[in-house]
Design a protein around this motif. Sequence first.
Motif, PDB file in Angstrom:
ATOM      1  N   ALA A  35      50.594  19.706   7.277  1.00  0.00           N
ATOM      2  CA  ALA A  35      49.540  19.230   8.055  1.00  0.00           C
ATOM      3  C   ALA A  35      49.642  20.260   9.224  1.00  0.00           C
ATOM      4  O   ALA A  35      50.337  20.854   9.796  1.00  0.00           O
ATOM      5  N   TRP A  36      48.153  20.064   9.689  1.00  0.00           N
ATOM      6  CA  TRP A  36      48.130  20.970  11.248  1.00  0.00           C
ATOM      7  C   TRP A  36      47.500  19.755  12.072  1.00  0.00           C
ATOM      8  O   TRP A  36      46.932  18.910  11.904  1.00  0.00           O
ATOM      9  N   PHE A  37      48.411  19.693  13.121  1.00  0.00           N
ATOM     10  CA  PHE A  37      48.026  18.981  14.462  1.00  0.00           C
ATOM     11  C   PHE A  37      47.569  19.820  15.458  1.00  0.00           C
ATOM     12  O   PHE A  37      47.710  21.230  15.571  1.00  0.00           O
ATOM     13  N   ARG A  38      47.055  19.504  16.682  1.00  0.00           N
ATOM     14  CA  ARG A  38      46.721  20.156  17.778  1.00  0.00           C
ATOM     15  C   ARG A  38      47.163  19.091  19.090  1.00  0.00           C
ATOM     16  O   ARG A  38      47.040  17.693  18.847  1.00  0.00           O
ATOM     17  N   GLN A  39      47.265  19.963  20.146  1.00  0.00           N
ATOM     18  CA  GLN A  39      47.326  19.222  21.730  1.00  0.00           C
ATOM     19  C   GLN A  39      46.813  19.640  22.651  1.00  0.00           C
ATOM     20  O   GLN A  39      47.094  21.002  22.858  1.00  0.00           O
ATOM     21  N   ALA A  40      45.630  19.223  23.112  1.00  0.00           N
ATOM     22  CA  ALA A  40      45.137  19.493  24.127  1.00  0.00           C
ATOM     23  C   ALA A  40      45.721  19.446  25.473  1.00  0.00           C
ATOM     24  O   ALA A  40      46.507  18.156  25.399  1.00  0.00           O
TER      25      ALA A  40
END
Length: 128
Positions: A35-40
Amino acid sequence: QEQLAESGGGSAQPGGSLRLSCSASVYIDKTSCMAWFRQAPGKDREVVASLDRGGTTHSVDSVKGRFTITRDGSKNTVYLQMNSLKPEDTAIYYCAADPQFHGWCGGAWNLPSEYDYWGQGTQVTVSS
């Protein structure tokens, strides 16, 4: 030691494209839901998309039609092709792997707590 390593981040203008790569150890690539996650800044880590050993993908509504997750098994690499980028896509992007279901993604595929292995992250910035 099992590991993941992301690459391909950088800057893009709105409407532009970037492709992220996640190089995995052989064990992780063959046995994990990826999976790919992101965090701003100031926000929780959120899932972007997942991919199981059968090729089934899931993605969140905000990226559907714009982002595509794929795998090249010969290179033990998972990709995230990001098109039509928006400023709100700006974040650190992380690759993650969950081996508990032997390559399949469980019902909680969207939860960071489900994933045992993480890359170091790569910055994506979208601005004009």
